[in-house]
Design an enzyme around this catalytic site. Sequence first.
Site, PDB file in Angstrom:
ATOM      1  N   ASN A   1       0.846  -1.200   0.000  1.00 42.76           N
ATOM      2  CA  ASN A   1       0.000   0.000   0.000  1.00 42.76           C
ATOM      3  C   ASN A   1       0.875   1.242   0.000  1.00 42.76           C
ATOM      4  O   ASN A   1       1.952   1.265   0.606  1.00 42.76           O
ATOM      5  CB  ASN A   1      -0.994  -0.015   1.177  1.00 42.76           C
ATOM      6  CG  ASN A   1      -0.339  -0.135   2.536  1.00 42.76           C
ATOM      7  OD1 ASN A   1       0.727  -0.727   2.673  1.00 42.76           O
ATOM      8  ND2 ASN A   1      -0.981   0.415   3.544  1.00 42.76           N
ATOM      9  N   ILE A   2       0.417   2.260  -0.712  1.00 45.82           N
ATOM     10  CA  ILE A   2       1.177   3.495  -0.858  1.00 45.82           C
ATOM     11  C   ILE A   2       0.240   4.655  -0.543  1.00 45.82           C
ATOM     12  O   ILE A   2      -0.644   4.991  -1.339  1.00 45.82           O
ATOM     13  CB  ILE A   2       1.757   3.608  -2.283  1.00 45.82           C
ATOM     14  CG1 ILE A   2       2.683   2.415  -2.548  1.00 45.82           C
ATOM     15  CG2 ILE A   2       2.492   4.945  -2.445  1.00 45.82           C
ATOM     16  CD1 ILE A   2       3.230   2.338  -3.968  1.00 45.82           C
ATOM     17  N   GLU A   3       0.414   5.228   0.651  1.00 45.63           N
ATOM     18  CA  GLU A   3      -0.455   6.317   1.092  1.00 45.63           C
ATOM     19  C   GLU A   3       0.062   7.665   0.603  1.00 45.63           C
ATOM     20  O   GLU A   3       1.183   7.776   0.095  1.00 45.63           O
ATOM     21  CB  GLU A   3      -0.571   6.289   2.621  1.00 45.63           C
ATOM     22  CG  GLU A   3      -1.264   5.022   3.123  1.00 45.63           C
ATOM     23  CD  GLU A   3      -1.398   4.949   4.632  1.00 45.63           C
ATOM     24  OE1 GLU A   3      -2.083   4.045   5.110  1.00 45.63           O
ATOM     25  OE2 GLU A   3      -0.803   5.800   5.339  1.00 45.63           O
TER      26      GLU A   3
ATOM     27  N   CYS B   1      -4.021   0.779  -2.594  1.00 41.41           N
ATOM     28  CA  CYS B   1      -3.842  -0.468  -1.854  1.00 41.41           C
ATOM     29  C   CYS B   1      -2.727  -1.342  -2.430  1.00 41.41           C
ATOM     30  O   CYS B   1      -2.343  -1.212  -3.598  1.00 41.41           O
ATOM     31  CB  CYS B   1      -5.137  -1.273  -1.868  1.00 41.41           C
ATOM     32  SG  CYS B   1      -6.538  -0.464  -1.077  1.00 41.41           S
TER      33      CYS B   1
ATOM     34  N   GLU C   1      -2.935  -4.462  -3.223  1.00 40.05           N
ATOM     35  CA  GLU C   1      -3.421  -5.291  -4.332  1.00 40.05           C
ATOM     36  C   GLU C   1      -3.332  -4.524  -5.647  1.00 40.05           C
ATOM     37  O   GLU C   1      -3.015  -5.101  -6.688  1.00 40.05           O
ATOM     38  CB  GLU C   1      -4.874  -5.705  -4.081  1.00 40.05           C
ATOM     39  CG  GLU C   1      -5.080  -6.573  -2.846  1.00 40.05           C
ATOM     40  CD  GLU C   1      -5.412  -5.743  -1.608  1.00 40.05           C
ATOM     41  OE1 GLU C   1      -4.853  -4.629  -1.439  1.00 40.05           O
ATOM     42  OE2 GLU C   1      -6.220  -6.222  -0.794  1.00 40.05           O
TER      43      GLU C   1
ATOM     44  N   CYS D   1     -10.172  -4.818   0.391  1.00 38.08           N
ATOM     45  CA  CYS D   1     -11.299  -3.881   0.483  1.00 38.08           C
ATOM     46  C   CYS D   1     -12.228  -4.100  -0.721  1.00 38.08           C
ATOM     47  O   CYS D   1     -11.885  -4.807  -1.674  1.00 38.08           O
ATOM     48  CB  CYS D   1     -10.787  -2.444   0.533  1.00 38.08           C
ATOM     49  SG  CYS D   1     -10.209  -1.793  -1.053  1.00 38.08           S
TER      50      CYS D   1
ATOM     51  N   CYS E   1     -10.713  -3.273  -4.128  1.00 44.55           N
ATOM     52  CA  CYS E   1      -9.715  -4.245  -4.592  1.00 44.55           C
ATOM     53  C   CYS E   1     -10.371  -5.549  -5.026  1.00 44.55           C
ATOM     54  O   CYS E   1      -9.890  -6.212  -5.945  1.00 44.55           O
ATOM     55  CB  CYS E   1      -8.668  -4.502  -3.516  1.00 44.55           C
ATOM     56  SG  CYS E   1      -7.509  -3.131  -3.398  1.00 44.55           S
TER      57      CYS E   1
HETATM   58 ZN    ZN Z   1      -8.039  -2.191  -1.450  1.00 43.22          ZN
END
Ligand code: ZN
Length: 141
Positions: A50-52, A61, A63, A94, A97
């Site tokens: 995940n890359i915020e 996310c 995925e 989620c 995804c």
């Molecule tokens: Zn997701």
Amino acid sequence: MLWQDLPLDLQQRLLTASLGARAHSHSPYSRYAVGAAILDDEGRVHVGANIENAAYPQGWCAEATALGAMVMAGGRRARAVLVSGPGPDIITPCGGCRQKLREFGAADLLIIAADPGGIRQHWTLEQLLPFSFGPEHLNKP
Ligand code: ZN
């Protein structure tokens, strides 16, 4: 792919790859690092984390990162995906995804949840995203 068709060595390979990807997570805001490892139909493994983003909705996310890696490597069919979180609660993809995975996975796409302690649970995409909308609805194979 059925759970019983995924050999132990491949389970371990996916787990190691996913946890390795998780270590690259950029999650300074949630501090909830996630890794994903996708097994494609050629037996290759593609990883992502995940890359915020400081502008929160712009993050994405693990995925999605892994699917992007698969597509860029020429892969179009996912057979299994192993998602790893911090635990102890079982992580699941989620809703967004699940739909992203639907684009590249059949109803029997194997989705596996794990954490640093190992594999915790598994489902098929059909179980997590029943009555889904997919490429065949648009007559795209
Ligand atoms: Zn997701």
